[in-house]
Design a protein around this motif. Structure first.
Motif, mmCIF file in Angstrom:
data_model
loop_
_atom_site.group_PDB
_atom_site.id
_atom_site.type_symbol
_atom_site.label_atom_id
_atom_site.label_comp_id
_atom_site.label_asym_id
_atom_site.label_seq_id
_atom_site.Cartn_x
_atom_site.Cartn_y
_atom_site.Cartn_z
ATOM 1 N N LEU A 32 25.452 -55.788 52.242
ATOM 2 C CA LEU A 32 26.440 -56.752 51.761
ATOM 3 C C LEU A 32 27.758 -56.076 51.457
ATOM 4 O O LEU A 32 28.829 -56.601 51.745
ATOM 5 N N ALA A 33 27.683 -54.878 50.854
ATOM 6 C CA ALA A 33 28.905 -54.197 50.454
ATOM 7 C C ALA A 33 29.652 -53.649 51.656
ATOM 8 O O ALA A 33 30.878 -53.669 51.708
ATOM 9 N N THR A 205 41.140 -56.557 30.042
ATOM 10 C CA THR A 205 41.813 -57.380 31.049
ATOM 11 C C THR A 205 43.274 -56.969 31.179
ATOM 12 O O THR A 205 43.792 -56.787 32.285
ATOM 13 N N ARG A 208 43.685 -53.660 32.829
ATOM 14 C CA ARG A 208 43.472 -53.702 34.284
ATOM 15 C C ARG A 208 44.745 -54.170 34.988
ATOM 16 O O ARG A 208 45.174 -53.594 35.979
ATOM 17 N N ARG A 265 36.927 -48.975 36.146
ATOM 18 C CA ARG A 265 35.702 -49.752 35.964
ATOM 19 C C ARG A 265 34.635 -48.927 35.260
ATOM 20 O O ARG A 265 33.951 -49.400 34.351
ATOM 21 N N ARG A 279 26.410 -60.580 27.418
ATOM 22 C CA ARG A 279 26.542 -61.612 28.445
ATOM 23 C C ARG A 279 25.283 -61.680 29.302
ATOM 24 O O ARG A 279 24.813 -62.754 29.653
ATOM 25 N N GLN A 282 22.553 -63.458 27.733
ATOM 26 C CA GLN A 282 22.754 -64.905 27.800
ATOM 27 C C GLN A 282 22.357 -65.463 29.155
ATOM 28 O O GLN A 282 21.998 -66.618 29.279
ATOM 29 N N HIS A 283 22.468 -64.601 30.165
ATOM 30 C CA HIS A 283 22.092 -65.045 31.505
ATOM 31 C C HIS A 283 20.595 -64.885 31.738
ATOM 32 O O HIS A 283 20.149 -64.917 32.876
#
Lengths: 286, 260
Positions: A32-33, A205, A208, A265, A279, A282-283
């Motif tokens: 995929l990458a 953010t 970045r 990153r 997060r 939560q997923h």
């Protein structure tokens, strides 16, 4: 005994499947990458292969000149050491200044409503000035040397970091804020545990965005006036119509941008581990 | 504190007044060289002088045209592609590495290429503007689409929402704040690159006039153009923000500020 054997076989099969699926997953991810970029490069290579266009040389020619242009021997005399390294160092210096000033000012402004109201119009104005416009002005003060370039980069990077820090501090959960107050957290502890922590996704953010603006300014400050640097080299190639060399510079600049963002990153993933983990939980652990 | 009595705009005006006074006094008192930083009065004088010329307004129009065209193209492309890619996991997986690779490629790397391909016309600058602002929107929309609340997402699935309903009632409300942030960022990035393109490539506009002022040593005019560029940016931000709080009136970040 039968039970034990069954269990052992059971686990055995289980691990086998797990290994197979993990390998499959890794293979899938790699495909995929790599898939789309490989297709894009292949298309460029094939389409440009017979190109006689002066401005659009075959990719094979560009790749061929890449090594000679940037990594000529001896290595310490090559353009990579002479031009690319100074550029990146200037970028990192300006970026570091912007990061420190932006976060400190941002926490101060974000946590006081009155201060925010006082400073906001002026900050909005400075933020809104397109940073490249400051290059001619900073050239008046600082000449065309290294300090001018670092200041240009720092002033450009400052605003996204500052603004996002302000927003992050402003957008803190009021309940958390009240809790901190109810527990009478000291000023330092509040800043460290509540504000910096709570605002850190926003700060990241901003950082970045600042990084990409910083790269732009690194190049632009060198396009105005410079004796060395990646941006300087690319413009020099363009002006002297060394087209394959120019393309190789454009590609190298892209690669530098990508490497810096990968490094960014890695750093932020480590710093924001708690947030990403939160997060992820939560997923549902996916 | 004074902040309790003064309204917010009063404090803001005080802040602006402070800046104007400092810039007026610093060169007059000899703190900075007046050849490098003329006092406020001279800058504003040069600005008023410029405003009286037709050349200025033509250039302003050219800058705004380039900016708006570039922004519109990249916002539409970014939102549409972002929503499509973001809601199909396979597409997301296939494109992730390419997006990650192309996004950090600095748009100014394209300046020499743009000059060779399109000369010094508007198309050159437009190429930079679109390249830079498209990623701002796309990346924001992508992370918005990934931020959909898993419980809400599962609920939508068990109610068998059609893909369109899903996008309208689930993906878009989650993505909207991100998309608006993207729009706001893209608006200022587009302005930055419009002026940069004009300054470096020589596309007609405010940036080109600034370049001319620089090479002819008209320092006060140079500052006047910087002020214009800054005010342009302020207007752009204000419009983008107004739009944001209007579209996102229901979002906690907007509600909190209003209630206060």
């Amino acid at each position: 005994m039968t039970g034990a054997a069954r269990t052992r076989t059971g686990t055995g099969t289980g691990t086998g499947t797990a290994v197979r699926t993990t390998a499959g997953r890794v293979l899938r991810q790699v495909l995929l990458a790599v898939g789309l970029p490989a297709v894009v490069v292949a298309v460029w290579w094939v389409l440009s292969a017979g190109s006689t266009s002066y401005f659009n040389p075959p990719l094979s020619v560009i790749v061929g000149t890449f090594g000679d242009t940037w990594f000529s021997t001896p290595f310490d005399q090559s353009r990579f050491v002479q031009d690319v390294v100074p550029s990146v160092l200037r970028l990192l210096a300006g970026y570091a200044v912007a990061l420190v000033v932006g976060v400190v000012l941002g926490v101060a402004i974000g946590s006081s409503r009155a201060f925010r109201a006082y400073a906001e119009p002026v900050l909005e104005f400075f933020r809104a000035i397109p940073p490249p416009v400051l290059v001619p002005i900073l050239m008046l003060f600082l000449g065309i040397g290294t300090s001018m370039k670092i200041v240009v980069i720092a002033t450009g990077c400052l605003w996204p970091i500052l603004l996002n820090t302000v927003e992050g501090v402003r957008g803190l959960d009021p309940v958390l804020r009240d809790t901190a107050r109810a527990y009478r957290l000291g000023r330092v502890a509040t800043v460290r545990h509540l504000m910096l922590r709570g605002a850190s996704p926003q700060i990241v953010t901003g950082a970045r965005q600042a990084l990409s603006i910083g790269i732009i300014l690194m190049v632009i400050s060198e396009m105005f006036a410079a004796k060395d640097g990646l941006g300087f080299s690319i413009v020099q190639f363009q002006r002297s119509f060394a087209i394959p060399e120019m393309w190789s510079g454009v590609i190298l600049l892209g690669v530098v941008g990508v490497l810096l963002s990968l490094a960014f990153r890695a750093v932020t993933d480590a710093a924001l581990g708690w947030y990403l983990g939160y997060r992820q939980s939560q997923h549902g652990g996916v | 504190m004074a902040g309790r009595r003064l309204p917010a705009w009063g404090l803001g005006a005080a802040g602006v007044a402070t800046l104007l006074v400092v810039v007026e006094l610093a060169p007059r008192l000899g703190i900075v060289d007046a050849r490098f930083l003329p006092p406020t009065s001279q800058i504003l004088g040069a600005l008023a002088d410029r405003l009286g010329t037709g050349e200025f307004w033509v250039a302003l129009g050219q800058t705004l045209t380039t900016w708006f065209t570039g922004l519109a193209i990249s916002v539409v492309a970014g939102v549409v592609l972002g929503m499509i890619i973001g809601s199909v996991p396979l597409l997301r997986a296939v494109t992730a590495s390419t997006v990650e690779f192309l996004r950090p490629v600095p748009s100014v790397a394209l300046i020499p290429v743009a000059i060779l391909l399109y000369g010094t016309g508007m198309a050159s600058t437009l190429l930079l503007v679109i390249y830079a602002s498209f990623w701002q929107v796309l990346v924001q929309v992508l992370s918005g689409a990934a931020d959909v609340d898993p419980v809400a997402s599962d609920t939508a699935r068990s109610y068998r929402f059609s893909p369109l309903t899903r996008i309208r009632t689930l993906v878009w409300p989650t993505t909207a704040p991100y998309a608006m942030t993207g729009l706001r960022l893209a608006a200022s990035v587009a302005l930055i690159l419009t002026v940069t393109g004009e300054l470096l490539i020589g596309t007609p506009g405010i940036g080109k006039l600034l370049g001319v002022a620089q090479s002819s040593g008209a320092v006060a005019s140079m500052y006047a153009y910087v002020v214009v560029a800054g005010l342009l940016g302020v207007v752009v931000n204000a419009v983008a923000r107004g739009l944001e709080s209007r579209v996102l009136f229901w979002h906690p970040s907007v509600r909190g500020e209003r209630a206060a």
